[in-house]
Design an enzyme around this catalytic site. Structure first.
Site, mmCIF file in Angstrom:
data_model
loop_
_atom_site.group_PDB
_atom_site.id
_atom_site.type_symbol
_atom_site.label_atom_id
_atom_site.label_comp_id
_atom_site.label_asym_id
_atom_site.label_seq_id
_atom_site.Cartn_x
_atom_site.Cartn_y
_atom_site.Cartn_z
ATOM 1 N N LYS A 205 0.907 -1.306 -0.082
ATOM 2 C CA LYS A 205 0.030 0.001 -0.033
ATOM 3 C C LYS A 205 0.936 1.155 0.006
ATOM 4 O O LYS A 205 0.721 2.215 -0.849
ATOM 5 C CB LYS A 205 -0.846 -0.043 1.361
ATOM 6 C CG LYS A 205 -1.878 1.073 1.279
ATOM 7 C CD LYS A 205 -2.664 1.021 2.778
ATOM 8 C CE LYS A 205 -3.520 2.409 2.914
ATOM 9 N NZ LYS A 205 -4.171 2.177 4.208
ATOM 10 N N GLU A 211 10.767 -4.681 3.793
ATOM 11 C CA GLU A 211 11.108 -6.237 3.557
ATOM 12 C C GLU A 211 10.518 -6.265 2.059
ATOM 13 O O GLU A 211 11.176 -7.199 1.180
ATOM 14 C CB GLU A 211 9.865 -7.026 4.481
ATOM 15 C CG GLU A 211 10.402 -6.957 5.849
ATOM 16 C CD GLU A 211 9.973 -5.909 6.551
ATOM 17 O OE1 GLU A 211 9.380 -4.798 6.123
ATOM 18 O OE2 GLU A 211 9.788 -6.030 7.774
ATOM 19 N N GLY A 266 -4.449 -2.119 5.593
ATOM 20 C CA GLY A 266 -3.650 -3.087 5.038
ATOM 21 C C GLY A 266 -4.305 -4.466 5.428
ATOM 22 O O GLY A 266 -4.536 -5.500 4.532
ATOM 23 N N ARG A 267 -4.497 -4.597 6.773
ATOM 24 C CA ARG A 267 -5.138 -6.109 7.188
ATOM 25 C C ARG A 267 -6.382 -6.166 6.882
ATOM 26 O O ARG A 267 -7.226 -7.369 7.101
ATOM 27 C CB ARG A 267 -4.880 -6.157 8.547
ATOM 28 C CG ARG A 267 -5.227 -5.104 9.612
ATOM 29 C CD ARG A 267 -4.713 -5.220 11.079
ATOM 30 N NE ARG A 267 -5.213 -3.925 11.845
ATOM 31 C CZ ARG A 267 -4.534 -3.022 11.938
ATOM 32 N NH1 ARG A 267 -3.441 -2.650 11.306
ATOM 33 N NH2 ARG A 267 -5.015 -1.858 12.741
ATOM 34 N N GLU A 352 -3.212 -6.632 15.800
ATOM 35 C CA GLU A 352 -2.634 -5.477 15.252
ATOM 36 C C GLU A 352 -3.699 -4.448 15.355
ATOM 37 O O GLU A 352 -3.783 -3.267 15.555
ATOM 38 C CB GLU A 352 -2.301 -5.463 13.865
ATOM 39 C CG GLU A 352 -1.366 -4.305 13.549
ATOM 40 C CD GLU A 352 -0.541 -4.609 12.055
ATOM 41 O OE1 GLU A 352 0.625 -5.058 12.026
ATOM 42 O OE2 GLU A 352 -1.056 -4.460 10.946
ATOM 43 N N HIS A 383 -3.455 -32.891 18.797
ATOM 44 C CA HIS A 383 -2.322 -33.843 19.476
ATOM 45 C C HIS A 383 -1.389 -32.728 19.676
ATOM 46 O O HIS A 383 -0.054 -32.984 19.662
ATOM 47 C CB HIS A 383 -1.947 -34.456 18.064
ATOM 48 C CG HIS A 383 -2.955 -35.516 17.491
ATOM 49 N ND1 HIS A 383 -2.979 -36.566 18.290
ATOM 50 C CD2 HIS A 383 -3.980 -35.591 16.967
ATOM 51 C CE1 HIS A 383 -3.796 -37.229 17.749
ATOM 52 N NE2 HIS A 383 -4.481 -36.669 16.784
ATOM 53 N N LYS A 509 10.796 -0.635 13.545
ATOM 54 C CA LYS A 509 11.240 -0.521 12.249
ATOM 55 C C LYS A 509 12.512 0.704 12.160
ATOM 56 O O LYS A 509 13.363 0.517 11.629
ATOM 57 C CB LYS A 509 10.135 0.030 11.252
ATOM 58 C CG LYS A 509 9.092 -1.175 11.032
ATOM 59 C CD LYS A 509 7.894 -0.468 9.986
ATOM 60 C CE LYS A 509 6.932 -1.234 9.927
ATOM 61 N NZ LYS A 509 5.600 -0.532 9.130
HETATM 62 O O1 F6P Z 1 2.825 -4.526 10.068
HETATM 63 C C1 F6P Z 1 2.900 -3.176 9.748
HETATM 64 C C2 F6P Z 1 2.033 -2.862 8.472
HETATM 65 O O2 F6P Z 1 2.155 -1.583 8.728
HETATM 66 C C3 F6P Z 1 0.874 -3.525 8.307
HETATM 67 O O3 F6P Z 1 -0.241 -2.899 8.882
HETATM 68 C C4 F6P Z 1 0.711 -3.483 6.885
HETATM 69 O O4 F6P Z 1 -0.326 -4.344 6.526
HETATM 70 C C5 F6P Z 1 1.908 -3.968 6.488
HETATM 71 O O5 F6P Z 1 2.951 -3.246 7.501
HETATM 72 C C6 F6P Z 1 2.422 -3.778 4.828
HETATM 73 O O6 F6P Z 1 2.391 -2.433 4.478
HETATM 74 P P1 F6P Z 1 2.433 -2.335 3.102
HETATM 75 O O7 F6P Z 1 1.177 -2.638 2.137
HETATM 76 O O8 F6P Z 1 2.484 -0.549 3.070
HETATM 77 O O9 F6P Z 1 3.793 -2.573 2.504
#
Ligand code: F6P
Length: 550
Positions: A205, A211, A266-267, A352, A383, A509
């Site tokens: 987003k 990452e 995002g979530r 979150e 189990h 971060k």
């Molecule tokens: O885990 C933190 C976060 O900000 C989430 O809320 C989000 O879904 C994720 O990182 C990834 O963010 P982006 O879609 O901006 O890469």
């Protein structure tokens, strides 16, 4: 007034004390209509909440708590696009992503988002169908066989889980995911694909998540190292983002960027173009069924009185154990191999969203908020950690999720799985008394019988919800996920917190950004002495390979 000082909160505390010795097995014996009164059905879903430590009075009081918190008004604010995510000044409109095209307009900053949603949805679905039909070709003219989705957090958990859940509906393109910064993730994916027949999707987003940018850059270099050219990137790299400019800088042309909207967290974004891997896996028609299922749950949530409202009841029962029983966790157990990633997905969605201690007014809560969510597919979980659920000292409410039918035709497996889910809920509720355990061991001599029987006592009275799906179809999955979204929303409103920001993930971060260059350098370190020691160990391991064997 503080939540815990309100009359309704105190009434609930009194109910808790007054019913401390009530046992569900006695309630079932005394109430032949308990299941009838305490379950709800919606399309292919049945929600049985009768195995909870409640009675009608408690349920009414819990509903009054939701009324008092203003759940109805907040839900309406969310639905019509008010900026209820105050700390980020954003509307919260995942529900708009599943509105039908002819729905009443929903405005954000004067713009009707329903039209925008359908414009982007149509674009993304059309792209997926072009890949599936073979009409879309790679730079060398070959048809596309593999789609690699690179994202993390909300840009990964949802599509990955939904894609896996809908395995029986998969069509002809293999979909892969890479999320982790650990290179094992992307390396294993790259080893399975060919550049000429693969489309990479960078899903972020913000388009700033390190990452995702790292994995994206690695995929890009790999692609170029395999004999492909910069010009070929045009055909093989697409993005899902609300940051078109940064995607362009990465080398992705705006025509290949599918939009995300800043009013979707995002979530909560699997319903948007973030769901592109699902669209590619199952095609446009199935993805639309998923959206229809979610919309059916939205309608139920927005219009049904609390006492019959599935997500509201689920939320209030969670609050009952969390705040009045001191329960700290919640386990979600899907009796479905294809739903094995659901608990991981819900961990982010719930923790979150509701892992907060500051209220929207800036106060600090004096009660617990979000529970620790964990889980594993059934029957495997039986189990693993079910021993602790049955005979441990903690109260851990369970959500069982059980499809009544599977797509694979091995009927005995299905009956076995369903029977186990039902049996677990029954035994958690009923327990086993000492007398019952002794009766089972009647063949043993007295002393031995007693010694063993005490080990076989199950305290019982352990609560669970049973969520049955007639099958794990896209529609039912949509309902299920929307149910959890709304459950989390209701809990957030009652606790007075903002379920839609996530400041808690930012701090680490920032510190990681400072540490990363220090791993390479020689210089002195200014952290606490533990962090300094860890960095020094890393430097030694890298400069003296084999250190650990010395
Ligand atoms: O885990 C933190 C976060 O900000 C989430 O809320 C989000 O879904 C994720 O990182 C990834 O963010 P982006 O879609 O901006 O890469």
């Amino acid at each position: 007034m503080e939540l815990t000082q309100t009359t309704i909160w105190q009434t609930l505390q009194q109910h808790r004390q007054a019913t401390a010795s009530v046992r569900m097995r006695d309630q079932f014996a005394a109430e032949p209509d308990r299941f009838e009164r305490m379950h709800e059905s919606l399309h292919g879903m049945l929600f049985d909440y009768s195995k909870n430590r409640v009675n009608e009075e408690i349920l009414d009081a819990l509903c009054a708590l939701a009324e008092q918190a203003g759940v109805r008004a907040y839900a309406e604010s969310m639905r019509r696009g008010d900026k209820i995510n105050a700390s980020e000044r954003r509307a919260v409109l995942h529900t708009a992503l599943r509105l039908p095209e002819d729905a009443e307009p929903v405005y954000v900053d004067g713009e009707n988002v329903v039209a925008k949603v359908h414009q982007e949805l149509t674009r993304a679905l059309a792209f997926a169908e072009k890949l599936l039909s073979g009409e879309y070709r790679g730079a060398t003219g070959e048809t596309i066989t593999d789609f690699v989705h690179i994202g993390i957090g909300g840009s990964d958990f949802g599509p990955r889980m939904v894609m896996q859940a809908l395995q029986p509906y998969h069509r002809n393109i293999r979909v892969h995911f890479a999320a982790n910064a650990d290179d094992a993730d992307i390396a294993q994916v790259l080893a399975r694909v060919r550049p000429e027949t693969t489309v990479f999707c960078i899903a972020s987003k913000s388009f700033t998540t390190p990452e995702t940018l790292l994995n994206g850059a690695t995929a890009r270099s790999w692609f170029l190292n395999q004999g492909m050219t910069e010009a070929d990137i045009l055909k093989h790299f697409v993005a899902v983002s609300s940051n078109v400019e940064s995607a362009r800088k990465f080398g992705i042309v705006p025509e290949n960027v599918f939009a995300m909207f800043d009013w979707v967290g995002g979530r909560y974004s699997v319903w948007s173009a973030i769901g592109l891997p699902v669209m590619v896996a199952v095609g446009a028609a199935r993805f639309r069924e998923l959206l229809r299922g979610a919309h059916a749950m939205d309608r139920h949530f927005f219009t049904t009185p609390f006492r019959r409202n599935i997500p509201v009841l689920q939320a209030l029962l969670g609050i009952w154990y969390n705040n009045f029983y001191g329960s700290e966790s919640q386990t979600v157990v899907p009796y479905s191999h294809n739903l094995r990633r659901l608990s991981g997905y819900l961990q982010q969605l719930d923790m979150e969203s509701n892992g907060k201690r500051t209220t929207v007014d800036g106060g600090v809560v004096d009660y617990h908020t979000g529970a620790v969510v964990f889980g594993e597919e059934g029957v495997n979980s039986q189990h693993a950690y079910f021993q602790l659920l049955h005979q441990g000292t903690r109260l851990i409410p369970v959500d069982f999720i059980v499809p009544m039918r599977t797509a694979y035709g091995y009927e005995q497996h299905n009956r076995f799985t369903v029977a186990n889910a039902f049996a677990q809920a029954e035994s958690l509720m009923k327990g086993k008394t000492l007398a019952e355990a002794e009766a089972e061991l009647s063949a043993l001599p007295d002393e031995e019988r007693h010694k063993l029987a005490v080990q076989k006592v199950f305290p019982g009275n352990k609560p669970s919800n049973m969520i049955l799906l007639d099958e794990l179809s896209p529609f039912n999955l949509g309902m299920l996920l929307a149910m959890y979204e709304h459950k989390i929303f209701v809990q957030g409103v009652v606790w007075g917190i903002n379920s839609f920001d996530q400041w808690g993930v930012e701090y680490g971060k920032v510190l990681a950004k400072a540490i990363e260059p220090e791993l390479l350098q020689e210089g002195s370190l200014q952290h606490d002495n533990s962090t300094n020691g860890l960095i020094e160990f890393y430097r030694r391991c890298r400069s003296e390979p084999g250190l650990t064997e010395k």
